[in-house]
Design a protein around this motif. Structure first.
Motif, short mmCIF file in Angstrom:
data_model
loop_
_atom_site.label_atom_id
_atom_site.label_comp_id
_atom_site.label_asym_id
_atom_site.label_seq_id
_atom_site.Cartn_x
_atom_site.Cartn_y
_atom_site.Cartn_z
N ARG A 203 109.46 46.49 -57.80
CA ARG A 203 109.02 46.54 -56.40
C ARG A 203 108.52 45.16 -55.99
O ARG A 203 107.79 44.51 -56.72
N GLU A 205 106.51 43.02 -52.98
CA GLU A 205 105.59 43.24 -51.87
C GLU A 205 106.21 42.79 -50.54
O GLU A 205 106.17 43.51 -49.56
N ASN A 208 108.82 44.93 -48.69
CA ASN A 208 108.83 46.27 -49.30
C ASN A 208 110.17 46.64 -49.92
O ASN A 208 110.71 47.72 -49.68
N THR A 210 112.80 47.38 -53.20
CA THR A 210 112.78 47.92 -54.56
C THR A 210 114.18 47.87 -55.15
O THR A 210 115.16 48.21 -54.47
N PHE A 307 100.95 45.48 -51.80
CA PHE A 307 100.31 46.05 -50.61
C PHE A 307 101.39 46.41 -49.59
O PHE A 307 102.49 45.85 -49.60
N GLU A 308 101.09 47.35 -48.72
CA GLU A 308 102.06 47.71 -47.69
C GLU A 308 102.41 46.49 -46.84
O GLU A 308 101.54 45.78 -46.35
N TYR A 309 103.70 46.24 -46.70
CA TYR A 309 104.18 45.13 -45.88
C TYR A 309 104.80 45.73 -44.62
O TYR A 309 106.00 46.01 -44.57
N ALA A 310 103.96 45.93 -43.61
CA ALA A 310 104.41 46.65 -42.42
C ALA A 310 105.11 45.71 -41.44
O ALA A 310 104.70 45.53 -40.31
N CYS A 311 106.18 45.12 -41.89
CA CYS A 311 106.88 44.09 -41.11
C CYS A 311 107.44 44.64 -39.81
O CYS A 311 107.48 43.94 -38.80
N GLU A 313 106.40 47.09 -37.81
CA GLU A 313 105.52 47.72 -36.83
C GLU A 313 105.42 46.82 -35.60
O GLU A 313 104.44 46.10 -35.39
#
Length: 354
Positions: A203, A205, A208, A210, A307-311, A313
């Motif tokens: 995974r 970061e 996000n 995988t 960590f969540e990579y909220a690209c 949003e």
């Protein structure tokens, strides 16, 4: 307290490293011998319940930030193994000082300083390319150069933000490609390796992503199937995980590579907290010979997992880029009405080396 304040305080309070000239040749030689002796004793990783070498865990390569990809001119005629520990320590200090000053001078043009996770990295080497021994990426073939010319010609007349399609897949929150997904950036340098019977998963970061890597010897998918991260197959060579990836799409070409690229990664555990990650590029349609670069991945505890990579949003970065492009267009049109010629900003969005 921000990470930047913490590392700044540590840097100010820490005693300065003695200048190279003040270090005796004898102590430097002793340090080199000690390091060589430690390196000569291979570390044996534990085994999983099903018998594979265990390399699972959370890793980062923050400490490999700022390392030049190819051998710097100042080391002309030398190999990586010729660089002494004292020289490497000096390089670390010089790179950190240059980086700190550059970021302070241009902070208003980029991310806030407190976002940065990789100040004062403890680099493991002087440069990344390990083969050829001269530390240089081999020359491109005529075929590769012709592809580059054709790509540039296809973009003739287009600006860097005429459309979202003019931006890189990275800008568009789709992928950083390979090996880009594991190259250190200013933040987002966390990776997690998972293991199960017959499979390894990695995974990343940033964005996000995988990868699922089968270890059961199955063949690659058909050649007409092309993937952003290619088609990976793994195997164990002693304690080292070897991953061969093919079936790349030309949308994620690395340094101008062709869709015939065969990329071989080696994840070699060298200490309880360190895995060396090396990448070999074999593509006779692009380079005159195969070549390799390498860096270390350092183990971290589970509190440092990706960590969540909220690209996506809102992806405000893309909105801003396109709005700026339209503002440029408007400025050119208004200038033309006044008899003034403005040259619009042109160029591509090639981020293949990020």
């Amino acid at each position: 307290m921000s990470k930047w304040l913490i590392v700044s305080a540590i840097w100010v309070l820490a005693p300065p490293v003695a200048p190279i000239a003040a270090q005796t040749k004898g102590s430097d030689t002793a340090a080199s011998k000690a390091a060589a002796k430690a390196a000569a004793k291979p570390w044996t990783p534990p085994r999983t319940p099903w018998g594979d070498p265990e390399i699972a865990g959370v890793f980062t390569n923050n400490d490999e930030s700022l390392i030049p990809f190819e051998r710097p001119a100042q080391f002309e005629g030398r190999k990586l193994e010729d660089i002494t520990p004292a020289e490497l320590e000096r390089l670390r200090d010089e790179r950190s000082d240059q980086r700190e000053e550059a970021d302070r001078n241009r902070a208003e043009f980029r991310s806030p300083i407190h976002w940065f996770e990789n100040f004062f990295p403890k680099n493991s080497r002087a440069w990344l390319v390990t083969d050829p021994p001269d530390g240089k990426v081999p020359p491109q073939t005529d075929e590769a150069r012709q592809r580059g010319v054709a790509r540039a010609e296809a973009r003739r007349g287009r600006g860097p933000a005429d459309s979202y399609e003019d931006r890189s897949l990275y800008d568009r929150c789709i992928t950083r490609g390979l090996p880009g997904s594991m190259m250190p950036a200013i933040y987002g340098n966390a990776y997690q390796i998972h293991q199960g019977p017959g499979f390894v998963a990695i995974r990343y970061e940033m964005v996000n992503e995988t990868r699922i890597i089968p270890l059961d010897g199955r063949p690659h998918v058909a050649r007409n199937i092309r993937l952003y991260l290619g088609d990976a197959r793994g195997r164990w060579d002693g304690h080292t995980l070897v991953v061969e990836t093919t079936n790349f799409t030309d949308k994620t070409a690395y340094r101008g590579s062709s869709d015939q690229l065969r990329m071989i990664e080696r994840f070699k555990p060298v200490a309880p907290d360190t895995v060396e990650w090396s990448v070999t590029f074999d593509d006779p349609h692009t380079w005159t010979r195969p070549w390799t670069f390498a860096m270390n991945l350092s183990r971290r505890d589970n509190s440092q997992q990706p960590f969540e990579y909220a690209c996506h949003e809102g992806n405000y970065g893309m909105v801003g880029i396109l709005l700026a492009g339209r503002a440029d267009d408007k400025a050119v049109e208004e200038a033309a009405r006044k008899g003034i010629t403005l040259v619009p900003r042109r160029g591509g969005a090639d981020e293949s080396e990020r």
